[in-house]
Design a protein around this motif. Sequence first.
Motif, short mmCIF file in Angstrom:
data_model
loop_
_atom_site.label_atom_id
_atom_site.label_comp_id
_atom_site.label_asym_id
_atom_site.label_seq_id
_atom_site.Cartn_x
_atom_site.Cartn_y
_atom_site.Cartn_z
N GLY A 55 0.75 -1.24 0.00
CA GLY A 55 0.00 0.00 0.00
C GLY A 55 0.79 1.30 0.00
N ASP A 56 2.11 1.25 -0.11
CA ASP A 56 2.89 2.49 -0.13
C ASP A 56 4.22 2.26 -0.85
N TRP A 57 4.86 3.36 -1.25
CA TRP A 57 6.19 3.26 -1.86
C TRP A 57 7.18 2.99 -0.74
N ARG A 58 7.94 1.89 -0.87
CA ARG A 58 8.82 1.44 0.21
C ARG A 58 10.29 1.46 -0.23
N ASP A 59 11.14 1.78 0.74
CA ASP A 59 12.58 1.74 0.53
C ASP A 59 13.04 0.29 0.42
N HIS A 60 14.13 0.07 -0.32
CA HIS A 60 14.70 -1.27 -0.48
C HIS A 60 16.21 -1.22 -0.44
N ARG A 61 16.78 -2.28 0.10
CA ARG A 61 18.22 -2.51 -0.02
C ARG A 61 18.41 -3.34 -1.28
N LEU A 62 19.45 -3.04 -2.05
CA LEU A 62 19.69 -3.72 -3.32
C LEU A 62 20.92 -4.62 -3.21
N TYR A 63 20.77 -5.84 -3.73
CA TYR A 63 21.84 -6.85 -3.72
C TYR A 63 22.03 -7.34 -5.14
N ALA A 64 23.26 -7.75 -5.47
CA ALA A 64 23.52 -8.24 -6.82
C ALA A 64 24.62 -9.28 -6.81
N LEU A 65 24.63 -10.05 -7.88
CA LEU A 65 25.68 -11.03 -8.13
C LEU A 65 25.94 -11.03 -9.63
N THR A 66 27.21 -10.99 -10.01
CA THR A 66 27.56 -11.11 -11.42
C THR A 66 28.18 -12.48 -11.65
N ARG A 67 28.19 -12.86 -12.90
CA ARG A 67 28.78 -14.14 -13.27
C ARG A 67 30.25 -14.20 -12.86
N GLU A 68 30.97 -13.08 -13.02
CA GLU A 68 32.39 -13.05 -12.65
C GLU A 68 32.59 -13.24 -11.15
N GLU A 69 31.71 -12.65 -10.34
CA GLU A 69 31.82 -12.80 -8.89
C GLU A 69 31.64 -14.25 -8.46
N LEU A 70 30.79 -14.96 -9.16
CA LEU A 70 30.53 -16.36 -8.82
C LEU A 70 31.69 -17.25 -9.23
N GLY A 71 32.35 -16.89 -10.31
CA GLY A 71 33.48 -17.69 -10.78
C GLY A 71 33.00 -18.93 -11.51
N ALA A 72 33.84 -19.96 -11.50
CA ALA A 72 33.57 -21.17 -12.27
C ALA A 72 32.54 -22.08 -11.61
N ARG A 73 32.32 -21.91 -10.33
CA ARG A 73 31.39 -22.81 -9.65
C ARG A 73 29.95 -22.31 -9.71
N SER A 74 29.03 -23.16 -9.35
CA SER A 74 27.61 -22.77 -9.33
C SER A 74 27.29 -22.15 -7.98
N LEU A 75 26.20 -21.40 -7.94
CA LEU A 75 25.75 -20.81 -6.67
C LEU A 75 25.26 -21.92 -5.73
N VAL A 76 24.67 -22.96 -6.29
CA VAL A 76 24.25 -24.10 -5.45
C VAL A 76 25.46 -24.72 -4.76
N SER A 77 26.55 -24.95 -5.49
CA SER A 77 27.73 -25.55 -4.87
C SER A 77 28.33 -24.60 -3.83
N ARG A 78 28.31 -23.30 -4.10
CA ARG A 78 28.82 -22.34 -3.10
C ARG A 78 27.94 -22.35 -1.85
N LEU A 79 26.63 -22.41 -2.03
CA LEU A 79 25.71 -22.47 -0.90
C LEU A 79 25.96 -23.71 -0.05
N ARG A 80 26.13 -24.85 -0.70
CA ARG A 80 26.36 -26.08 0.02
C ARG A 80 27.72 -26.07 0.74
N ALA A 81 28.73 -25.47 0.13
CA ALA A 81 30.05 -25.38 0.75
C ALA A 81 30.04 -24.49 1.98
N GLU A 82 29.18 -23.45 1.96
CA GLU A 82 29.11 -22.52 3.08
C GLU A 82 28.28 -23.09 4.23
#
Length: 185
Positions: free
Chosen positions: A157-184
């Motif tokens: 019901g109103d205009w709300r502030d947001h925090r913005l997050y991002a990920l680029t392919r380079e930041e992820l590197g050669a591995r998948s995000l699933v494998s990074r999640l499981r490793a963490e």
Amino acid sequence: MVLRPLRLTDAKDWREVRRRNAGWLIPWDATVPPGSTEKPSSFGALVRRLRAQARRGTTYPFVIEVDGAFAGQVTVNNVVGGSARFASVGYWIDQRYAGRGFVPLAVALVIDHLFEVVRLHRVEIAIRPENTNSLRVVEKLGLREIGYAPKYLHIDGDWRDHRLYALTREELGARSLVSRLRAEA
């Protein structure tokens, strides 16, 4: 957990989960801004619109199923090609499945798909600053905070502030995000 496209046959389960979780979800739900000519749509109209956008490659709506039950949704919006190659991701989950790792896994699967199959370069997630559950998801996934957007989206019901997050392919590197999640974990 299974991640699959949203279907018209999900109507009954979707409505039931949304009804049962109204108090849990409404503070985070997008709403139609005042003065807009858009009308809230029926589930059928919503699915038809999302599927048409998916055929054009601008939106991808996914269902999260847990043990065969409709548990939530991950939606990729605003897919941009050309020299930008990015998209936004939003998500919600039935409260009874919250905190059990389903949303981080589902979002990781979607982002891997966007990088590997759709060939995007960047994925963004916008979160209201007080939405601690969603903030925990991006923390688990290791997404970088890139900014703060005052009055970014019309939510509850109103205009709300947001925090913005991002990920680029380079930041992820050669591995998948699933494998990074499981490793963490």
